[in-house]
Design an enzyme around this catalytic site. Structure first.
Site, PDB file in Angstrom:
ATOM      1  N   HIS A 124       0.814  -1.235   0.000  1.00 20.99           N
ATOM      2  CA  HIS A 124       0.000   0.000   0.000  1.00 20.99           C
ATOM      3  C   HIS A 124       0.842   1.278   0.000  1.00 20.99           C
ATOM      4  CE1 HIS A 124      -3.689  -2.162   0.479  1.00 20.99           C
ATOM      5  NE2 HIS A 124      -3.398  -2.623   1.679  1.00 20.99           N
ATOM      6  N   ASP A 161      -3.034 -10.782  -1.915  1.00 20.14           N
ATOM      7  CA  ASP A 161      -3.569 -10.154  -0.709  1.00 20.14           C
ATOM      8  C   ASP A 161      -4.996  -9.677  -1.002  1.00 20.14           C
ATOM      9  OD1 ASP A 161      -2.315  -8.623   2.006  1.00 20.14           O
ATOM     10  OD2 ASP A 161      -4.042  -7.598   1.100  1.00 20.14           O
ATOM     11  N   HIS A 163      -6.472  -7.044  -0.222  1.00 21.15           N
ATOM     12  CA  HIS A 163      -6.553  -5.609  -0.529  1.00 21.15           C
ATOM     13  C   HIS A 163      -5.798  -5.298  -1.816  1.00 21.15           C
ATOM     14  CE1 HIS A 163      -6.850  -5.983   3.938  1.00 21.15           C
ATOM     15  NE2 HIS A 163      -7.869  -5.167   3.740  1.00 21.15           N
ATOM     16  N   ASP A 248      -4.931 -12.656   3.890  1.00 18.44           N
ATOM     17  CA  ASP A 248      -6.194 -12.099   4.386  1.00 18.44           C
ATOM     18  C   ASP A 248      -7.371 -12.304   3.429  1.00 18.44           C
ATOM     19  OD1 ASP A 248      -4.958 -10.366   2.636  1.00 18.44           O
ATOM     20  OD2 ASP A 248      -4.913  -8.656   4.004  1.00 18.44           O
TER      21      ASP A 248
HETATM   22 ZN   LIG Z   1      -4.272  -7.004   2.981  1.00 22.10          ZN
END
Ligand SMILES: [Zn+2]
Length: 341
Positions: A124, A161, A163, A248
């Protein structure tokens, strides 16, 4: 040839009471690898900090200094989710530097493949803003490093992931020699990762985003990987595959709502490793990103490492998702058209 890993105790000093992205994550992985008897099968590579020049592949010095000064002052927040401590600059620089060395060892053929057990995560962090628990963009930095230092032309980054890896995407959006492939829950944090974010200029088509509805699990991922990821990687012909390995997207993760099982996550690892074996002499390096259910994380990383070692005795004590999976058939048809498959 061996499977390598990198780890540094400094990673445990970047931690914050009650925060889901804390030292407990690496401790859980450590214990799981111990219980699985996997440590002795792996070769450790020394850790080291990335230099300012290496961090500058992605992050301007002004941002590096911001992280450094915050750490020197004892820590503080880069955004409401993203803490630093007195050790954070050192930990984040060691995460990036160790991943560079592991990737270079795989590129040079000193190691067959590897797993970077690093924190803080990276995907991120944009070029000038730490966010989403991430300080430096580890995987993007490693991709640039193997191009600059290792003579590698084409790198593929696969981000499973839950996200969207907005930081990795931003940093490499105009680089036609890095393929970025991300599957992520959508709409969800950080809000980016639409299917029509495709890369810019000459790099158009080298960003491949799969925004996914709640509940997509093993079946959806299998379809998506077989029908789209496999042909895209064969077409791109990477010389190294880097994996943003977040655990996740498991159905029991406390932060998200996709539906993978540990068996599905192991299948993903196996499939990526098989593709690396087929396309680029097995050159693949996993780098730890998210994953906040500690039991899932321990088994998930252990299974990925078993796959790297060409073992198949995966563990899944948590089992099936209690929720049904949405059907992706129509969606995948549209995505194939978008990516000219
Ligand atoms: Zn994540």
């Amino acid at each position: 040839m061996n499977t390598g890993y990198v780890y540094d105790p400094i990673f445990l000093k970047h931690t914050y009471p009650g925060h889901p992205e804390g030292a407990q994550r690496l401790k859980a992985i450590h214990q799981a690898l111990e219980q699985a008897g996997l440590w002795s099968a792996l070769q450790q590579l020394s850790s080291r900090a990335a230099t300012e020049d290496e961090l500058s592949y992605i992050h301007p010095l002004a941002y590096q200094n911001r992280v450094k000064f915050l750490s020197q002052r004892g820590g503080g927040f880069l955004d409401p989710d993203t803490y630093t401590t007195a050790a954070s600059y050192q930990a984040a620089a060691a995460a990036a530097g160790s991943l560079i060395d592991l990737s270079m060892a795989v590129v040079d053929g000193r190691l067959h493949n590897g797993f970077a057990l690093v924190r803080p995560p990276g995907h991120h962090a944009t070029i000038d803003q730490g966010m989403g628990f991430c300080l430096f963009s580890n995987v993007a930095i490693a991709a640039k490093a193997v191009q600059q230092q290792g003579g590698v032309e084409r790198v593929a980054i696969i981000d499973f992931d839950v996200h969207h890896g907005n930081g990795t995407q931003d940093a490499l959006y105009e680089d036609p020699d890095v393929l970025f492939f991300s599957t992520h829950q959508y709409p969800y944090y950080p809000g980016t990762g639409r299917a029509d974010e495709l890369g810019w200029g000459k790099a158009r088509g080298t960003t491949v985003n799969f925004p996914l509805p709640v509940g997509v699990g093993d079946e959806g991922f299998k379809q998506l990987y077989q029908e789209i990821l496999v042909p895209i990687l064969r077409r791109f012909q990477p010389q190294l595959i880097l994996v943003s390995a977040g655990y996740d997207a498991h159905w029991d993760d406390p932060l998200a709502q996709l539906g993978l099982t540990l068996t599905g996550l192991a299948w993903i690892s196996q499939t990526l490793i098989a593709l690396a074996n087929e396309i680029c002499q097995g050159k693949i390096v996993f780098s730890l990103e998210g994953g906040y259910n500690l039991e899932v994380l321990g088994h998930g990383v252990s299974n990925s490492i078993r796959a790297l070692l060409n073992q198949t005795d995966f563990t899944d004590p948590i089992g099936q998702s209690p929720w049904p999976e949405p059907d992706l058939t129509t969606y995948l048809k549209e995505m194939k058209k978008l990516h000219h498959l």
